[in-house]
Enzyme design. Structure first.
Site, PDB file in Angstrom:
ATOM      1  N   LYS A  41       0.844  -1.198   0.000  1.00 31.82           N
ATOM      2  CA  LYS A  41       0.000   0.000   0.000  1.00 31.82           C
ATOM      3  C   LYS A  41       0.884   1.254   0.000  1.00 31.82           C
ATOM      4  O   LYS A  41       2.086   1.174   0.316  1.00 31.82           O
ATOM      5  CB  LYS A  41      -0.922  -0.006   1.224  1.00 31.82           C
ATOM      6  N   TYR A 260      15.745  30.256   8.529  1.00 27.96           N
ATOM      7  CA  TYR A 260      14.500  30.948   8.859  1.00 27.96           C
ATOM      8  C   TYR A 260      14.370  31.185  10.357  1.00 27.96           C
ATOM      9  O   TYR A 260      14.730  30.338  11.165  1.00 27.96           O
ATOM     10  CB  TYR A 260      13.299  30.123   8.399  1.00 27.96           C
TER      11      TYR A 260
HETATM   12  C1  LIG Z   1      -0.561  -1.752   6.877  1.00 24.82           C
HETATM   13  C2  LIG Z   1      -1.180  -3.038   7.257  1.00 24.82           C
HETATM   14  C3  LIG Z   1      -0.388  -4.190   7.392  1.00 24.82           C
HETATM   15  C4  LIG Z   1       1.127  -4.154   7.333  1.00 24.82           C
HETATM   16  O1  LIG Z   1       1.613  -3.662   8.544  1.00 24.82           O
HETATM   17  P1  LIG Z   1       3.187  -3.536   8.874  1.00 24.82           P
HETATM   18  O2  LIG Z   1       3.221  -3.089  10.279  1.00 24.82           O
HETATM   19  O3  LIG Z   1       3.715  -2.530   7.931  1.00 24.82           O
HETATM   20  O4  LIG Z   1       3.775  -4.889   8.645  1.00 24.82           O
HETATM   21  C5  LIG Z   1      -1.029  -5.389   7.627  1.00 24.82           C
HETATM   22  N1  LIG Z   1      -2.388  -5.456   7.753  1.00 24.82           N
HETATM   23  C6  LIG Z   1      -3.160  -4.366   7.655  1.00 24.82           C
HETATM   24  C7  LIG Z   1      -4.631  -4.485   7.829  1.00 24.82           C
HETATM   25  C8  LIG Z   1      -2.586  -3.118   7.423  1.00 24.82           C
HETATM   26  O5  LIG Z   1      -3.364  -2.027   7.354  1.00 24.82           O
END
Ligand SMILES: *Cc1c(COP(=O)(O)O)cnc(C)c1O
Length: 388
Positions: A41, A260
């Protein structure tokens, strides 16, 4: 605006071989009976899903998890047909036909999503695959116990439930009471689905031991080199390097100010370098107070605030001739891990990676250089210590 990157001010190097190595290590940990997927994702946590997902496929991964249907549709042509692509955030309203036509597997998180998917299956005249999510205590996504009571066979008509899943809220803290609580709740609620395979573990969940592995694991962060065990040595291989070029150097006098807000005043004559990377590239402004960058292992403190497109660093007594215009300075690499940069920024590695901007020159390494043997040995030892 899409830029060319021939003259980029910073270089992001992504080691696909390390991602594959991490995947195989996690798959080994859960064992051959458990399907190990890969979470890609948010453009594979900022590293490029179109490059990362095929690399994972090459390592044996067949289940790919994204958050949005649009991410799934974008990724579909980059993976062979036997790869399944799962949409974690569920079925968006009006997205059923696109989802079904492209063979994407939605996670059904609510009764409304279940009803829409079932209606879509009936309309299409075929059975459609899906994953059902149960809320085991995170209160974010998934069916509540009360909604589960309202589930009936009629309601599931046309849906082939491939997996029942839930998500852990505190898996990174191994002894957190929430882990055992969520596991027990998940067991009890998922049992209502009989023999359908189950999935609970993200990266950190894998490290909680075999009780958390069930039939499918969903690691993300650990694939990309983020430490899944928080307080213990990182058993994963580093994946990302980020280096920025010096744009200009200057000498300033005691009492001069930098950046800044004139937030920073030097007490002695100093040599500074300005680097071509700033908060628009994902460097957090909070780094301005605590952060450092590295040149050949020497820490260079960030002087003053992080600007949109640049930071200024104190070169200390490093030889001027080595640190001229164009010299490369490490932000993420052997001397500063993603997790260390995150902690100096007051955040987590996940946010560092997903904030990385798109003005970098991106280099994807593949069968690339092996890390030093001693590094490998250390990680092997860390991994052995963790193997349940
Ligand atoms: C993002 C996510 C994962 C992966 O999690 P990590 O901590 O990056 O391994 C797994 N399951 C769901 C439902 C997620 O939203």
């Amino acid at each position: 605006m899409r830029l060319g990157h021939r003259h980029a001010g910073a270089t992001l190097t992504i080691d696909l071989a390390a991602i594959r190595w991490n995947y195989r290590r996690l798959a080994e940990m859960v064992g051959p009976k458990v399907r190990c997927g890969g979470v890609v994702k948010a453009d594979a946590y900022g590293l490029g899903a179109r490059q990362v997902a095929p690399a994972l496929y090459g390592a044996g991964c067949r289940d790919f998890y994204v958050a949005h249907l649009d991410e799934a549709l974008d990724l579909r042509p980059h993976l062979p047909p036997d790869a399944s692509i799962v949409v974690l955030n569920g079925l968006p309203r009006g997205g059923e036909d696109d989802c079904a036509d492209a063979g994407i597997v939605p996670v059904l998180n609510s009764l409304a999503q279940l009803d829409d998917w079932s209606a879509c299956a009936r309309k299409a005249g075929r059975v459609l695959g899906a994953i059902v999510q149960i809320d085991s205590g995170m209160s974010r996504l998934g069916l509540s116990p009360r909604e589960l009571d309202e589930l009936s066979h009629a309601r599931l008509r046309g849906i082939d439930i491939r997996l029942v899943m839930s998500h852990l809220a505190c898996a990174d803290v191994a002894d957190h009471a929430a882990n055992a609580y969520q596991r027990a709740r998940f067991c009890a609620l998922a049992d209502r689905f009989g023999g359908i395979p189950k999935s609970l573990a993200n990266s950190s969940g894998i490290f909680l031991g075999p009780d958390f592995h069930y039939d499918a694991a969903r690691p993300g962060a650990a694939l990309y080199g983020i430490n899944p065990t928080s307080s213990r040595p990182n058993p994963m291989r580093p994946v990302v390097r980020l280096a920025a070029a010096i744009v200009q150097t200057r000498e300033i006098e005691a009492g001069d100010h930098v950046g800044y807000g004139w937030d920073f005043r030097v007490e002695r004559p100093s040599r500074l370098a300005t680097l071509s990377i700033g908060y628009a590239d994902g460097l957090h402004r909070a780094l301005g107070r605590a952060g450092a960058v590295y040149f050949e292992g020497r820490a260079l403190a960030i002087a003053g605030r992080v600007s949109m497109d640049s930071i200024t660093v104190d070169l200390g007594d490093l030889p001027a001739e080595r640190l001229g215009r164009g010299a490369e300075i490490e932000l993420i690499g052997p001397h500063q891990s993603v997790d260390e940069l995150a902690s100096a920024s007051g955040t987590i590695g996940y946010e560092i990676l997903t904030s990385l901007g798109d003005r970098f020159r991106r280099i994807y390494r593949d069968a690339a250089d092996r890390p030093q043997d001693s590094d490998l040995q250390k990680r092997d030892d860390a991994m052995k210590a963790l193997m349940p």
